[in-house]
Design a protein around this motif. Structure first.
Motif, mmCIF file in Angstrom:
data_model
loop_
_atom_site.group_PDB
_atom_site.id
_atom_site.type_symbol
_atom_site.label_atom_id
_atom_site.label_comp_id
_atom_site.label_asym_id
_atom_site.label_seq_id
_atom_site.Cartn_x
_atom_site.Cartn_y
_atom_site.Cartn_z
ATOM 1 N N CYS A 23 100.977 4.850 118.744
ATOM 2 C CA CYS A 23 100.909 3.499 119.287
ATOM 3 C C CYS A 23 101.757 3.405 120.545
ATOM 4 O O CYS A 23 102.676 4.201 120.750
ATOM 5 N N GLY A 24 101.433 2.437 121.376
ATOM 6 C CA GLY A 24 102.191 2.246 122.595
ATOM 7 C C GLY A 24 101.631 1.116 123.433
ATOM 8 O O GLY A 24 100.723 0.397 123.011
ATOM 9 N N VAL A 25 102.199 1.001 124.629
ATOM 10 C CA VAL A 25 101.871 -0.084 125.548
ATOM 11 C C VAL A 25 101.688 0.513 126.937
ATOM 12 O O VAL A 25 102.330 1.503 127.283
ATOM 13 N N VAL A 26 100.811 -0.096 127.713
ATOM 14 C CA VAL A 26 100.743 0.198 129.138
ATOM 15 C C VAL A 26 101.035 -1.131 129.832
ATOM 16 O O VAL A 26 100.270 -2.086 129.703
ATOM 17 N N ALA A 27 102.172 -1.179 130.497
ATOM 18 C CA ALA A 27 102.601 -2.404 131.170
ATOM 19 C C ALA A 27 102.043 -2.444 132.585
ATOM 20 O O ALA A 27 101.709 -1.407 133.170
ATOM 21 N N GLY A 28 101.964 -3.650 133.112
ATOM 22 C CA GLY A 28 101.521 -3.837 134.486
ATOM 23 C C GLY A 28 102.155 -5.079 135.066
ATOM 24 O O GLY A 28 102.740 -5.889 134.332
ATOM 25 N N PRO A 29 102.063 -5.247 136.372
ATOM 26 C CA PRO A 29 102.631 -6.436 137.000
ATOM 27 C C PRO A 29 102.085 -7.715 136.360
ATOM 28 O O PRO A 29 100.876 -7.811 136.107
ATOM 29 N N ALA A 30 102.957 -8.663 136.082
ATOM 30 C CA ALA A 30 102.547 -9.915 135.448
ATOM 31 C C ALA A 30 101.412 -10.564 136.236
ATOM 32 O O ALA A 30 101.474 -10.672 137.457
ATOM 33 N N GLY A 31 100.361 -10.933 135.520
ATOM 34 C CA GLY A 31 99.229 -11.612 136.121
ATOM 35 C C GLY A 31 98.222 -10.726 136.824
ATOM 36 O O GLY A 31 97.223 -11.215 137.341
ATOM 37 N N ASP A 48 96.522 -7.881 135.449
ATOM 38 C CA ASP A 48 95.540 -7.230 134.580
ATOM 39 C C ASP A 48 95.329 -5.775 134.990
ATOM 40 O O ASP A 48 94.253 -5.218 134.831
ATOM 41 N N ARG A 49 96.389 -5.159 135.548
ATOM 42 C CA ARG A 49 96.298 -3.772 136.016
ATOM 43 C C ARG A 49 97.315 -2.901 135.261
ATOM 44 O O ARG A 49 98.510 -2.969 135.526
ATOM 45 N N PRO A 50 96.846 -2.079 134.325
ATOM 46 C CA PRO A 50 97.762 -1.202 133.591
ATOM 47 C C PRO A 50 98.335 -0.129 134.507
ATOM 48 O O PRO A 50 97.597 0.527 135.240
ATOM 49 N N GLU A 51 99.662 0.022 134.484
ATOM 50 C CA GLU A 51 100.301 0.985 135.377
ATOM 51 C C GLU A 51 101.321 1.888 134.697
ATOM 52 O O GLU A 51 101.356 3.070 134.958
ATOM 53 N N ARG A 52 102.187 1.315 133.846
ATOM 54 C CA ARG A 52 103.319 2.080 133.311
ATOM 55 C C ARG A 52 103.093 2.389 131.840
ATOM 56 O O ARG A 52 103.123 1.521 130.993
ATOM 57 N N PHE A 53 102.898 3.678 131.559
ATOM 58 C CA PHE A 53 102.642 4.190 130.213
ATOM 59 C C PHE A 53 103.937 4.211 129.416
ATOM 60 O O PHE A 53 104.936 4.787 129.854
ATOM 61 N N PRO A 68 102.498 -6.730 128.903
ATOM 62 C CA PRO A 68 101.694 -5.690 128.252
ATOM 63 C C PRO A 68 100.218 -5.894 128.602
ATOM 64 O O PRO A 68 99.598 -6.849 128.158
ATOM 65 N N VAL A 69 99.676 -5.015 129.422
ATOM 66 C CA VAL A 69 98.273 -5.118 129.817
ATOM 67 C C VAL A 69 97.396 -4.436 128.771
ATOM 68 O O VAL A 69 96.331 -4.934 128.416
ATOM 69 N N HIS A 72 94.516 -6.054 126.568
ATOM 70 C CA HIS A 72 93.391 -5.219 126.160
ATOM 71 C C HIS A 72 93.902 -4.376 124.988
ATOM 72 O O HIS A 72 94.919 -3.693 125.114
ATOM 73 N N TYR A 73 93.214 -4.429 123.871
ATOM 74 C CA TYR A 73 93.593 -3.633 122.707
ATOM 75 C C TYR A 73 92.736 -2.369 122.709
ATOM 76 O O TYR A 73 91.534 -2.432 122.449
ATOM 77 N N VAL A 74 93.368 -1.250 123.028
ATOM 78 C CA VAL A 74 92.664 0.024 123.113
ATOM 79 C C VAL A 74 92.857 0.782 121.810
ATOM 80 O O VAL A 74 93.980 0.883 121.302
ATOM 81 N N LEU A 75 91.751 1.296 121.299
ATOM 82 C CA LEU A 75 91.796 2.158 120.123
ATOM 83 C C LEU A 75 91.214 3.506 120.474
ATOM 84 O O LEU A 75 90.161 3.591 121.122
ATOM 85 N N VAL A 76 91.917 4.534 120.043
ATOM 86 C CA VAL A 76 91.451 5.907 120.203
ATOM 87 C C VAL A 76 91.269 6.465 118.810
ATOM 88 O O VAL A 76 92.172 6.391 117.985
#
Length: 140
Positions: free
Chosen positions: A25-33, A35-40, A74-75, A102-106
């Motif tokens: 499990c984890g998060v990909v953060a991005g700049p607030a507002g 909707d761009r995932p950047e930081r794993f 958290p994007v 966005h809830y990503v499932l692998v």
């Protein structure tokens, strides 16, 4: 639609495979507002279970403070399923409390013997699950 870089997809899938047979499990953060995932940000599955994931409450609090300090949100919130398809379980749905994420499932379940994986994304709002398209790009 989730737009995400190939590099981030590769990191999420690698984390899922590394933690298998437990769920990752984890998060990909991005700049607030944005909707761009950047930081794993891979997290520890505190449950250490092949059928359930749980963020450590202390780690999660630290992460949210860090994102707040960096003006991030958290994007993507991701986790893996080790024996089933990449679709949110009832438990996943009940714990989904970020309506903008966005809830990503692998799925790391090898159902066809080819070692393939499923990478799917959903919006989960008020218990309603909506699958969305995933657009994988080289860069933003």
């Amino acid at each position: 639609m989730l737009t995400i870089t190939q590099a981030l997809v590769d990191q999420i899938v690698a984390h899922a495979r590394k933690d298998h047979p437990d769920e990752a499990c984890g998060v990909v953060a991005g700049p607030a507002g944005s909707d761009r995932p950047e930081r794993f940000i891979p997290m520890l599955n505190a449950a250490m279970s092949p059928t359930f994931y749980e963020f450590d409450s202390g780690d999660l609090l630290k992460l949210y403070r860090e994102m707040d300090d960096r003006d991030e949100e958290p994007v993507v919130i991701y986790h893996s399923h080790t024996a089933t398809e990449a679709y949110p379980s009832r438990t996943d749905i009940s714990y989904a409390n970020e309506p903008g994420a966005h809830y990503v499932l692998v799925s790391t379940a090898d159902t066809d013997g080819l070692g393939d994986f499923q990478f799917r994304s959903y919006r989960i709002v008020d218990g309603e699950v909506t699958e969305e398209d995933v657009k994988i790009v080289a860069a933003y």
